[in-house]
Design an enzyme around this catalytic site. Structure first.
Site, mmCIF file in Angstrom:
data_model
loop_
_atom_site.group_PDB
_atom_site.id
_atom_site.type_symbol
_atom_site.label_atom_id
_atom_site.label_comp_id
_atom_site.label_asym_id
_atom_site.label_seq_id
_atom_site.Cartn_x
_atom_site.Cartn_y
_atom_site.Cartn_z
ATOM 1 N N SER A 94 0.903 -1.368 -0.019
ATOM 2 C CA SER A 94 0.039 -0.069 -0.109
ATOM 3 C C SER A 94 0.941 1.113 -0.031
ATOM 4 O O SER A 94 1.591 1.500 1.007
ATOM 5 C CB SER A 94 -0.706 -0.042 1.064
ATOM 6 O OG SER A 94 -1.831 -0.987 0.971
ATOM 7 N N LYS A 168 -7.208 1.533 -2.814
ATOM 8 C CA LYS A 168 -7.014 1.177 -1.597
ATOM 9 C C LYS A 168 -7.146 2.283 -0.563
ATOM 10 O O LYS A 168 -7.339 2.144 0.681
ATOM 11 C CB LYS A 168 -5.504 0.479 -1.569
ATOM 12 C CG LYS A 168 -4.987 -0.039 -0.356
ATOM 13 C CD LYS A 168 -5.814 -1.090 0.287
ATOM 14 C CE LYS A 168 -5.370 -1.363 1.953
ATOM 15 N NZ LYS A 168 -4.048 -2.075 1.995
ATOM 16 N N LYS A 236 -0.323 5.189 8.363
ATOM 17 C CA LYS A 236 0.377 5.375 6.900
ATOM 18 C C LYS A 236 -0.572 5.672 5.975
ATOM 19 O O LYS A 236 -0.466 6.581 4.908
ATOM 20 C CB LYS A 236 1.479 4.383 6.749
ATOM 21 C CG LYS A 236 2.074 4.320 5.504
ATOM 22 C CD LYS A 236 2.282 3.124 4.932
ATOM 23 C CE LYS A 236 1.075 2.393 4.442
ATOM 24 N NZ LYS A 236 1.498 0.879 3.842
#
Length: 289
Positions: A94, A168, A236
């Site tokens: 990701s 995502k 994150k």
């Protein structure tokens, strides 16, 4: 198919095992060698160097911590230079969409195909082969990788390079915010005298039901915060979403709020707990720890 997997962590390990079980010739590498060595018994060839792992691979999967780590492994540890012309890199990490586009361009100069294919479903989905896979890149490359994606779960080609990472980010925005709302709602009920477990049971099947309520809500009720997807990773992803929003001139105030909440939870020592441990941060604010 000859497949290399770079990054044998919480997600990379069960995914590489599934590839071994499916009969592929699997080569593995991890920055921490003993993590990769666990797969030797499953038939994987373990390498001490990333470039050695990818030399004969038709398809290389990266499952690494963030975009800077992917960049380091590909372009500083020699993996990109060692890959065969005509091979395919599938980055299932990701990372930021802008990073995916940069990596794709640099690999394209070496005649290496590229897909960004981040996943959702956590370690449970990785082990069961039920991951949701969001794929960006050329349709022809997607078709080539489809048998591998089918080993991991259900994949959807959502657009050009970078689109998988955008999907995502959307996933993580929804997951991060919903975890927070579920935690706050359950804590409100507990403070008011209701049984959290029974409240969760009562709203199951209604409009408030969700995968988050079922899986993460259960962890909250049981105070089970063993990491499947860490608080630090959730933060994150929220920060990547905010950075991407800023790049394209989009205001995301709800995501910004939850970014602050996860950051404060991490400041209070929750970094390596499951992302559902935002519950602990909210409980602490209310003197309910």
């Amino acid at each position: 198919m000859k497949i290399a997997v770079l990054g044998i962590g919480l997600m990379g390990y069960p995914m590489a095992r599934r590839l071994c079980e499916a009969g592929h010739q699997v080569h593995v590498w991890s920055r921490t060698l003993h993590k990769a060595q666990r797969l030797a018994g499953d038939g994987a060839v373990v390498h001490a160097r990333a470039d050695d792992a990818v030399r004969e691979a038709d398809l290389v999967i990266t499952m690494l911590g963030d975009g800077s780590v992917v960049d380091q492994v590909l372009f500083h540890l020699g993996a990109a230079n060692a890959m065969k012309a005509g091979s395919l890199l599938v980055d299932m990490s990701s990372i930021k969409p802008i990073e995916a586009k940069d990596h794709a361009a640099r690999l394209g100069e070496r005649n290496i195909g590229y897909l960004d294919a981040p996943v959702s479903g956590g370690t449970i989905g990785a082990e069961a082969g039920t991951l949701a896979i969001m794929v960006g890149g050329k349709a022809s490359n997607y078709d080539d990788a489809l048998p591998v994606f089918n080993t991991f779960g259900h994949s959807t080609h959502v657009g050009p390079v970078g689109a998988g990472q955008l999907a995502k980010l959307a996933n993580q925005m929804i997951v991060g915010a919903t975890i927070g709302v579920v935690a706050e709602a359950l804590l409100l009920c507990e403070r008011g005298g209701a049984n959290m477990a029974k409240v969760r049971e009562a709203i199951t099947g209604g409009f408030a039901d969700s995968r988050i309520l079922q899986v993460h809500g259960k962890r909250m009720v049981e105070r089970d915060f063993v990491p499947r997807g860490r608080m630090s990773v959730q933060l994150k992803d929220l920060r990547n979403a905010l950075a991407t929003a800023n790049e394209i001139g989009f205001s995301a105030p709800i995501t910004a709020l939850f970014e602050q909440l996860y950051a404060q939870g991490i400041e209070h020592g929750l970094e390596d707990l499951d992302q559902s441990a935002l519950f602990v941060e909210l409980a602490s604010r209310n003197g309910m720890t």
